[in-house]
Design an enzyme around this catalytic site. Structure first.
Site, PDB file in Angstrom:
ATOM      1  N   LYS A 267     -53.435  67.505  43.093  1.00 57.97           N
ATOM      2  CA  LYS A 267     -51.871  67.712  43.172  1.00 57.97           C
ATOM      3  C   LYS A 267     -50.608  68.257  42.342  1.00 57.97           C
ATOM      4  CE  LYS A 267     -51.164  63.285  44.183  1.00 57.97           C
ATOM      5  NZ  LYS A 267     -52.943  62.776  44.609  1.00 57.97           N
TER       6      LYS A 267
ATOM      7  N   THR B  14     -49.418  58.717  45.513  1.00 57.70           N
ATOM      8  CA  THR B  14     -50.172  58.471  45.460  1.00 57.70           C
ATOM      9  C   THR B  14     -50.157  57.265  46.903  1.00 57.70           C
ATOM     10  OG1 THR B  14     -50.667  56.892  44.105  1.00 57.70           O
ATOM     11  CG2 THR B  14     -51.878  59.032  43.879  1.00 57.70           C
TER      12      THR B  14
END
Length: 350
Positions: free
Chosen positions: A75, A169
């Protein structure tokens, strides 16, 4: 880089998180620099090409982007690539670092037109700070109260049009108002072994290492679908190849490395197996609450939920239910425990 959940001792080789020391030593050459170099997440990459090109051709800021998924999947790399493809700078920070509204206002006020603001672990933003972010991403202004009491004044500061890239997350912890302010949202998933093998071969070339195709596949198969884990294990294999091998990475060196690290054929280590065996033996197969499991293992609840369980669930070795954690028939088979009769219930496995 997102910090690991609170825990004692160093990170294990299979942890998807990176500690600050590892981040400092990490070779930036291993990170993909543009969308052409980015391996995996095909749907995400293909759509980003369209959004980035459209924004660049218009000369406008790209719409705000939310990246969701387990740690270690790229990410942060993708956020940097977005800025690189747009031809602008990136300002990285993280949710826990921004403690006060004034901190966020200072960051926003320092942005230039079309720049990318990257907030990692955005779900951990303070709620007061989060409310300031609403007007910043929607109206490109910041409303602040200066002073206290009767003399306090509300000040509205205009901001340049920028792109917010948020990474999380724990998408379920995002508030609905914050989530709705991201026009572009992507869910990133674990990588397939062939994708990881390609990443490993590319990283090996950049580290000036020779690695056979069979060795890259073997390493990929045990890397838990996570590029960060694969690159970490590649470095450990390099050490074993240097000291106990011929310098190049073949299947024998890879297997030696992973066996010495206690990583089995499906990518489980000692703690993974302890979790499964505790549920199977101590708690008769489950269901068992995560707090009881945490006490039995001497490990933090957040670590069990965020670090260990996602991969065990993905492999079908463990189930989360409303009553608690249950080991599956596949999990019992992996431990080498005799399966119960088909007619017996989960609660009477042993």
């Amino acid at each position: 880089m997102s910090p690991p959940p609170t825990r004692g001792g160093p990170l294990r080789p299979l942890d998807p998180y990176a500690d600050p020391e590892e981040t400092r030593r990490e070779d930036p050459a291993l990170r993909p620099r543009n969308l052409d170099e980015y391996v995996g997440q095909k749907r995400v990459v293909d759509n980003l090409r369209v959004y980035v090109r459209a924004a660049r051709d218009r000369g406008d800021a790209m719409d705000h982007v939310l990246l969701c998924g387990p740690p270690g999947l790229g990410k942060t790399s993708l956020a940097r690539i977005i800025a690189e493809e747009l031809g602008v700078d990136i300002r990285p920070t993280s949710g826990p670092v921004i403690e006060r509204s004034g901190d966020l206002a200072a960051i926003l006020n320092s942005l230039n037109e079309r720049e990318v603001l990257f907030i990692d672990e955005i779900h951990r933003l303070n709620r007061t700070v989060e409310e300031v972010l609403y007007s910043a991403v929607e109206d490109f202004r910041v409303d602040l109260m200066l002073g206290q009491g009767p003399g306090a004044q509300s000040v509205s500061m205009p901001l340049p049009r920028f792109t917010l890239v948020g990474a999380t997350t724990r998408a379920g912890l995002l508030t609905r108002p914050l989530r709705e302010r991201f026009q572009i949202q992507f869910n990133m998933d674990f990588y397939e072994p062939d994708e990881l093998a390609e990443i490993i071969r590319r990283s090996a070339r950049r580290l000036d290492l020779g690695i056979s195709e069979a060795a890259s596949v073997e390493l990929a198969r045990r890397s838990r679908g996570t590029p960060r884990v694969a690159n970490r294990l590649l470095r450990r294999a390099r050490d074993f190849a240097h000291v106990e091998g011929a310098g190049s990475l073949d299947t024998g060196v890879i297997r030696l490395t992973l066996d010495r690290l206690g990583i089995d054929e499906v990518g489980l280590d000692e703690m993974d197996r302890r979790i499964l065996s505790s549920i199977a033996i101590k708690f008769s197969g489950g269901p068992v609450g995560v707090d009881n499991l945490s006490t039995a293992l001497g490990e933090e609840r957040d670590v069990i939920e965020d670090v260990y369980e996602p991969y065990l669930i993905r492999l079908g070795l463990l189930q989360r239910t409303r009553q608690g954690r249950i080991i599956t028939r596949r999990g019992l088979t992996h431990l080498g425990i005799d399966l119960p009769d088909e007619g017996s219930s989960q609660g009477s496995l042993f």
